[in-house]
Scaffold this active site. Sequence first.
Site, PDB file in Angstrom:
ATOM      1  CG  HIS A 104      -0.899  66.839  29.657  1.00 38.28           C
ATOM      2  ND1 HIS A 104      -1.887  67.573  30.946  1.00 38.28           N
ATOM      3  CD2 HIS A 104      -1.190  67.043  28.666  1.00 38.28           C
ATOM      4  CE1 HIS A 104      -2.974  68.106  30.049  1.00 38.28           C
ATOM      5  NE2 HIS A 104      -2.391  67.778  28.386  1.00 38.28           N
ATOM      6  CG  ASN A 106      -3.091  71.918  28.372  1.00 35.94           C
ATOM      7  OD1 ASN A 106      -4.062  72.530  27.280  1.00 35.94           O
ATOM      8  ND2 ASN A 106      -3.468  70.837  28.645  1.00 35.94           N
ATOM      9  CB  VAL A 107      -0.314  76.804  29.076  1.00 35.38           C
ATOM     10  CG1 VAL A 107      -0.299  76.916  30.254  1.00 35.38           C
ATOM     11  CG2 VAL A 107       0.710  76.835  28.708  1.00 35.38           C
ATOM     12  NE  ARG A 108      -6.689  74.451  26.187  1.00 36.82           N
ATOM     13  CZ  ARG A 108      -7.116  73.475  27.313  1.00 36.82           C
ATOM     14  NH1 ARG A 108      -5.528  73.521  27.386  1.00 36.82           N
ATOM     15  NH2 ARG A 108      -7.512  73.425  28.010  1.00 36.82           N
ATOM     16  CG  HIS A 173     -13.535  53.391  30.005  1.00 38.59           C
ATOM     17  ND1 HIS A 173     -12.986  55.197  29.638  1.00 38.59           N
ATOM     18  CD2 HIS A 173     -12.761  52.396  29.642  1.00 38.59           C
ATOM     19  CE1 HIS A 173     -11.535  54.620  29.090  1.00 38.59           C
ATOM     20  NE2 HIS A 173     -11.250  52.799  29.133  1.00 38.59           N
TER      21      HIS A 173
END
Length: 298
Positions: A104, A106-108, A173
């Site tokens: 995975h 992402n860059v934003r 969890h």
Amino acid sequence: MDTQQLKDYFTGLQARIVAAMENFDGQAFKLDAWDRPGGGGGITRVIEEGKFFERGGVNFSHVFGKNLPPSATAARPELAGRGFEAMGVSLVLHPRNPYCPTTHMNVRCFMATKAGEEPVWWFGGGMDLTPYYGFDEDAKHFHAVCRDAIAPYGEALHPRFKEGCDRYFFLKHRNEPRGIGGIFYDDFSELGFEKSFAMTRDVGDAFLRAYLPILEKRRDMAYGERERDFQAYRRGRYVEFNLVQDRGTHFGLQSGGRTESILMSLPPVVKWRYDWHPEPGSPEEKLYKEFLVPKDWV
């Protein structure tokens, strides 16, 4: 702040990564451009049942609206009630071969807006690796590329971003990590806009260097039903994290984003079992004992 500059980089990054993955797989990604009723839109690039990737997606989105959703103000309550503009690239790739890890990245850039005031902006991003069968050299390579990408911006950033990744991609969890981590940062503006954007570009540009050499090394490893079965079981953890904890998933759904594009990150074949544990001394147990534990790989 030049939003066109941001858009040019993010759409260019998407195009470069898709081209590299199409070349690696030998099958084209589907292109799906979409508009968001509340403002903005994006370009989804997806591969399903490829020659190598069982599923993968590389998404660009540019969305805006009048009110920040709860997931965006949880850590910044003083911004509640502002409008927003968000732009970036997010990808997830699920190889079919269990010896090839899921990844995975992402860059934003995010902007909280209010009439008559300068926007409050910040960058976020990172990448992480989720192997099913661990290899020390792969883990060291991935983490070394992550470290080197942000090294020009200060020695203190890599330990901080690595710890942030280990902390974020942790299934509370289950009390276990999702994978072997990488780097992750959010609410980042401390270097000023130009340098913060430059660092984020360097993270995005490092992705192919971090991931492709691992795939090239492992793609031809033989596997059978045992490995596929364990891969499907571990993919269940990926699903649980994305639906239960992931802020990006929550932001997309809360802001009225395109559900198909948000949930393309989920693997196509998944299994759950009741209270299952790996066989002692098995390669599957090795993943838990030697890889699903935070450590300094480089």
